[in-house]
Enzyme design. Structure first.
Site: not given
Length: 231
Positions: A88, A185, A183, A126
């Site tokens: 990411c 995502r 968090r 993801e």
């Protein structure tokens, strides 16, 4: 009783979070069409040697690979479910956001090579929330164009047409699913066009456990930062 066995493979496997989630489902008595769920881990792939050590302490895939860029995808076994949380850093707001100009961003295409070669029934991809807005949304649209059941006229990087998956995507936050962590995502769910596409993202779970509930009150000084590290 006859079971439903699903063959699983993961890229960028880390310490095995997808495998652990599936293990939890199996141990919790999950069923598929009234048949007990069973999981067979065909392969995993992780370049970080310490993550690999942790992974192999907990899971026993039939094959373990280190570098996805060197793999001949035709040599890998077929899986029903492929999971890949591709790196990411190239899309994160905490980084330089160079996207596909960063070699870590182009690793998405290596996972795509497997999808093209084997067309698993399902995949889960993801990444950070910032992927959605990167380059004014063009990067995310490129990814969807590669995967979705659409007609693609703009891709120049891919040596094949889009793969024809039905795509479901949504930004999820761990704090909305019973985990004391903020968090966010983006999760991209791909379902092959000949499969049942009656899919819904899971319902949110109330947060009952707070961080203060699990932190220790008295912690050994060996875990403290030294004065030098603090400075």
């Amino acid at each position: 009783m006859e079971s439903c066995e699903i063959k699983v493979g993961t890229f960028f496997s880390g310490v095995g979070s997808p495998e652990q989630a599936l293990k939890n489902l199996v141990e919790g008595g999950a069923e598929v069409k009234n048949k007990p769920l069973e999981i067979e881990i065909e392969f995993a792939c992780e370049i970080d040697k310490y993550a690999e050590q942790t992974y192999l302490k907990n899971f026993k895939p039939k094959k373990f690979y280190s570098d996805i860029t060197t793999l001949e995808m035709k040599d890998l076994s077929y899986v029903d479910l492929l999971v890949f949380g591709f790196p990411c850093q190239a899309f994160s707001v905490a980084g330089k956001r160079q996207g596909f100009d960063d070699t870590r961003g182009t690793l998405f295409y290596d996972a795509l090579r497997y999808l093209q070669e084997h067309r698993p029934r399902y995949f889960v991809a993801e990444n950070v929330k910032g992927l959605v807005s990167h380059d004014n949304g063009k990067t995310f649209q490129t990814i969807i164009d590669c995967l979705a059941k659409t007609t693609n006229y703009q891709m120049s990087l891919m040596p094949f047409e889009n793969l024809g998956y039905h795509i479901h995507y949504k930004v999820l936050n761990t704090k909305n699913f019973g985990i004391p962590q903020n968090r966010e995502r983006i999760f991209i769910i791909g379902i092959r066009d000949d499969e049942d596409n009656n899919f819904n993202f899971p319902k949110e779970i109330p947060l009952e456990c707070k961080l203060r509930d699990i932190l220790q009150n008295n912690v050994s000084e060996k875990y403290y930062l030294s004065d030098k590290a603090v400075k």
